[in-house]
Design a protein around this motif. Structure first.
Motif, PDB file in Angstrom:
ATOM      1  N   LEU A 349       0.899  -0.715  -0.440  1.00 56.40           N
ATOM      2  CA  LEU A 349       0.122  -0.174  -0.634  1.00 56.40           C
ATOM      3  C   LEU A 349       0.698   1.316  -0.244  1.00 56.40           C
ATOM      4  O   LEU A 349       0.187   2.396  -0.634  1.00 56.40           O
ATOM      5  N   PHE A 350       1.885   1.110   0.705  1.00 55.44           N
ATOM      6  CA  PHE A 350       2.841   2.725   0.872  1.00 55.44           C
ATOM      7  C   PHE A 350       3.174   2.096   0.059  1.00 55.44           C
ATOM      8  O   PHE A 350       3.326   4.190  -1.324  1.00 55.44           O
ATOM      9  N   THR A 351       3.915   1.671  -0.804  1.00 51.82           N
ATOM     10  CA  THR A 351       3.981   1.582  -2.667  1.00 51.82           C
ATOM     11  C   THR A 351       3.431   2.411  -3.373  1.00 51.82           C
ATOM     12  O   THR A 351       4.267   2.861  -4.564  1.00 51.82           O
ATOM     13  N   SER A 352       2.641   1.736  -3.556  1.00 53.43           N
ATOM     14  CA  SER A 352       0.954   1.950  -3.971  1.00 53.43           C
ATOM     15  C   SER A 352       0.348   3.404  -4.086  1.00 53.43           C
ATOM     16  O   SER A 352       0.281   4.108  -5.091  1.00 53.43           O
ATOM     17  N   SER A 353       0.883   3.662  -3.140  1.00 56.14           N
ATOM     18  CA  SER A 353       0.588   5.654  -2.445  1.00 56.14           C
ATOM     19  C   SER A 353       2.184   6.535  -3.045  1.00 56.14           C
ATOM     20  O   SER A 353       1.798   8.464  -2.509  1.00 56.14           O
ATOM     21  N   LEU A 354       3.141   6.228  -3.267  1.00 52.86           N
ATOM     22  CA  LEU A 354       4.216   7.195  -3.218  1.00 52.86           C
ATOM     23  C   LEU A 354       4.119   8.548  -4.339  1.00 52.86           C
ATOM     24  O   LEU A 354       4.213   9.580  -3.842  1.00 52.86           O
ATOM     25  N   SER A 355       3.613   7.863  -5.249  1.00 51.75           N
ATOM     26  CA  SER A 355       2.771   9.323  -5.992  1.00 51.75           C
ATOM     27  C   SER A 355       2.200  10.089  -5.754  1.00 51.75           C
ATOM     28  O   SER A 355       2.309  11.509  -5.908  1.00 51.75           O
ATOM     29  N   LYS A 356       0.860   9.974  -4.774  1.00 59.07           N
ATOM     30  CA  LYS A 356      -0.107  10.752  -4.269  1.00 59.07           C
ATOM     31  C   LYS A 356       0.563  11.399  -3.077  1.00 59.07           C
ATOM     32  O   LYS A 356       0.975  12.480  -3.256  1.00 59.07           O
ATOM     33  N   MET A 357       1.346  10.983  -2.335  1.00 57.35           N
ATOM     34  CA  MET A 357       2.285  11.358  -1.242  1.00 57.35           C
ATOM     35  C   MET A 357       3.039  12.404  -1.865  1.00 57.35           C
ATOM     36  O   MET A 357       2.706  13.683  -1.019  1.00 57.35           O
ATOM     37  N   ALA A 358       4.042  12.324  -2.530  1.00 64.54           N
ATOM     38  CA  ALA A 358       4.879  12.994  -3.183  1.00 64.54           C
ATOM     39  C   ALA A 358       3.976  14.128  -3.670  1.00 64.54           C
ATOM     40  O   ALA A 358       4.115  15.412  -3.264  1.00 64.54           O
ATOM     41  N   ALA A 375      12.781  17.581  -5.554  1.00 57.38           N
ATOM     42  CA  ALA A 375      11.754  17.553  -6.872  1.00 57.38           C
ATOM     43  C   ALA A 375      10.572  16.854  -6.673  1.00 57.38           C
ATOM     44  O   ALA A 375      10.732  15.501  -5.687  1.00 57.38           O
ATOM     45  N   ALA A 376       9.977  15.952  -7.499  1.00 54.14           N
ATOM     46  CA  ALA A 376       8.842  15.257  -7.189  1.00 54.14           C
ATOM     47  C   ALA A 376       9.987  13.496  -7.363  1.00 54.14           C
ATOM     48  O   ALA A 376       9.150  12.798  -5.567  1.00 54.14           O
ATOM     49  N   ASP A 377      10.268  12.869  -7.891  1.00 51.66           N
ATOM     50  CA  ASP A 377      11.120  12.244  -7.729  1.00 51.66           C
ATOM     51  C   ASP A 377      11.650  12.007  -6.854  1.00 51.66           C
ATOM     52  O   ASP A 377      12.487  10.360  -6.159  1.00 51.66           O
ATOM     53  N   GLU A 378      12.676  13.105  -6.493  1.00 46.21           N
ATOM     54  CA  GLU A 378      13.452  12.758  -5.193  1.00 46.21           C
ATOM     55  C   GLU A 378      13.148  12.448  -3.730  1.00 46.21           C
ATOM     56  O   GLU A 378      13.086  11.679  -2.716  1.00 46.21           O
ATOM     57  N   ILE A 379      11.450  13.244  -3.653  1.00 50.90           N
ATOM     58  CA  ILE A 379      10.213  12.695  -2.395  1.00 50.90           C
ATOM     59  C   ILE A 379      10.372  10.875  -2.539  1.00 50.90           C
ATOM     60  O   ILE A 379      10.172  10.596  -1.220  1.00 50.90           O
ATOM     61  N   ILE A 380      10.047  10.769  -3.269  1.00 50.36           N
ATOM     62  CA  ILE A 380       9.918   9.513  -3.853  1.00 50.36           C
ATOM     63  C   ILE A 380      10.787   8.144  -3.180  1.00 50.36           C
ATOM     64  O   ILE A 380      11.073   7.360  -2.623  1.00 50.36           O
ATOM     65  N   GLU A 381      11.842   9.250  -3.785  1.00 52.92           N
ATOM     66  CA  GLU A 381      12.867   7.829  -3.391  1.00 52.92           C
ATOM     67  C   GLU A 381      13.410   8.365  -2.041  1.00 52.92           C
ATOM     68  O   GLU A 381      13.616   6.796  -1.091  1.00 52.92           O
ATOM     69  N   LEU A 382      13.126   8.933  -1.088  1.00 49.81           N
ATOM     70  CA  LEU A 382      13.411  10.020   0.109  1.00 49.81           C
ATOM     71  C   LEU A 382      12.274   8.956   1.028  1.00 49.81           C
ATOM     72  O   LEU A 382      12.655   8.150   2.029  1.00 49.81           O
ATOM     73  N   TYR A 383      10.471   9.122   0.606  1.00 55.55           N
ATOM     74  CA  TYR A 383       9.788   7.792   1.273  1.00 55.55           C
ATOM     75  C   TYR A 383      10.383   6.040   1.345  1.00 55.55           C
ATOM     76  O   TYR A 383      10.197   5.507   2.211  1.00 55.55           O
TER      77      TYR A 383
END
Length: 402
Positions: A349-358, A375-383
């Motif tokens: 669920l966490f992985t599927s929510s990464l884009s929304k969370m970013a 950037a959004a992709d950097e936030i996803i990497e941090l998550y």
């Protein structure tokens, strides 16, 4: 570019032991009927009953809404507003943690301006009318909501934490009585304590920091870094509790005026989707986010390091910046802060929510205050990095690896 800076605070701040006893005297200045907003725990501990008695002694009538949960939602706001309207209350006393105070702020705004929180979140719609006065009485040393111009309310339909920031949201009165924090269990003490420390650190490294907020943030760190472990281990140690209460209030004033950064921006979506306590989700993110932004904020982190790293004069600024991160990691270990996996957040669920969370993090505006804007992709990497983050793994001094 402005050559001046603004500092906004409540009109009245009462700080110190037994200051809660003044709630009736302060309340009578604001109107004739009080809406008490609190939660079942505060009622069980007797704080709500004590408040009622103090209001009664001052000749005030009152009613109460006591169903706020650990995370305030638009449902809580609507239920409290119904009571406030039906009972024609003219001011609010909020007793509890940030959830109770944030609920009170939202109610105060909507009672006079109408609509719902979604009408104001991200729309640029201004508050045309002055909100109902709020007396904020925190029972945790953490959110600093008693001195901030911010409220954060979760929209249960969209799982988005809606943040509203406006000077009129400042409570009319803040009553900070360290006695009320003694009832906090260890887990709450840890979560709220790290939240307050996070407020101070983010306010200090924020792009919107200025000389006055710097003083507030650094003084807050001074008060909290030496007392948070003691307050956690020795809950009835009033020196530690007092220091944490004061530090939390100062940190709240600092971030209310300088803003928070990437940690809070990323934290809110975690809380909204997975219902983690706000302070815990901040702690889960803090070390990794500071590692991300370190190269852009070495001087500021080094100044914090001079306050929390032993024998600080023996180290370079870069070493001190790394030392701050390592001290915070050790603090998370000492306070038994889990990473997201250990906490129990479902990985799929966490992985599927990464884009929304970013997306939600960026939409909040807080990441833009970070020295290194992601950037959004950097936030996803941090998550992704934070999901299974190892607080025991030390950040290496760059000078030792070159």
């Amino acid at each position: 570019m402005n050559t001046f800076h603004e500092l906004l605070m409540p009109s009245t701040i009462l700080y110190g032991m037994d200051s809660f006893k003044e709630v009736g005297k302060q309340s009578i200045k604001l109107g004739g009927k009080t809406l008490i907003i609190s939660d079942p725990i505060m009622a069980k501990l007797g704080y709500v009953e004590e408040c009622k008695n103090l209001l009664k002694e001052s000749g005030l009538s009152y009613t109460a809404y006591l169903d706020v949960d650990s995370e305030p939602t638009d449902i809580h706001v609507k239920e409290a507003m119904d009571i406030c309207s039906r009972e024609t209350c003219d001011h609010i006393v909020a007793i509890g943690g940030g959830s109770c105070i944030d609920t009170a702020k939202a109610v105060s705004v909507l009672m006079t301006n109408g609509g719902t929180m979604t009408d104001y979140f991200g729309t640029g719609k201004e508050l045309a009318k002055k909100p109902l006065p709020v007396i904020a009485v925190p029972t945790t040393a953490g959110t600093g909501s008693e001195v901030t111009k911010v409220t954060v309310i979760t929209d249960v339909a969209t799982d988005i934490k809606m943040m509203l920031s406006d000077a009129s949201l400042l409570p009319a009165v803040a009553i900070v009585d360290p006695n009320l924090t003694v009832s906090c269990p260890k887990g709450v003490t840890a979560a709220t304590g790290v939240d307050a420390l996070c407020h101070a650190i983010e306010a200090y490294i924020s792009r919107k920091a200025h000389p006055v907020t710097d003083v507030l943030a650094l003084t807050a760190i001074d008060h909290m870094i030496g007392s948070i472990r003691t307050a956690y281990e020795e809950g009835e140690n009033m020196d530690a509790r007092s220091s944490m209460a004061l530090g939390s209030m100062l940190a709240g004033a600092a971030f209310s005026n300088a803003s928070v950064t990437l940690v809070h921006g990323m934290s809110r979506p975690i809380g909204a989707l997975f219902h983690t306590p706000h302070g815990i989700s901040n702690a889960m993110l803090l070390p990794a986010v500071l590692e991300f932004t370190m190269e852009a904020s070495i001087d500021r982190l080094a100044e914090i390091g001079r306050r929390i790293v032993k024998n600080a004069d023996d180290y370079s600024d870069r070493e001190l910046a790394c030392g701050v991160i390592n001290e915070l990691k050790q603090l998370c270990v000492d306070l038994h802060i889990p990473n997201m996996k250990t906490y129990g957040i479902d990985e799929k669920l966490f992985t599927s929510s990464l884009s929304k969370m970013a997306e939600d993090a960026i939409k909040s505006g807080s990441p833009a205050n970070t020295p290194r804007v992601p950037a959004a992709d950097e936030i996803i990497e941090l998550y992704q990095r934070c999901y299974n983050y190892d607080f025991s793994e030390k950040t290496q001094f760059a000078e030792q690896t070159n």
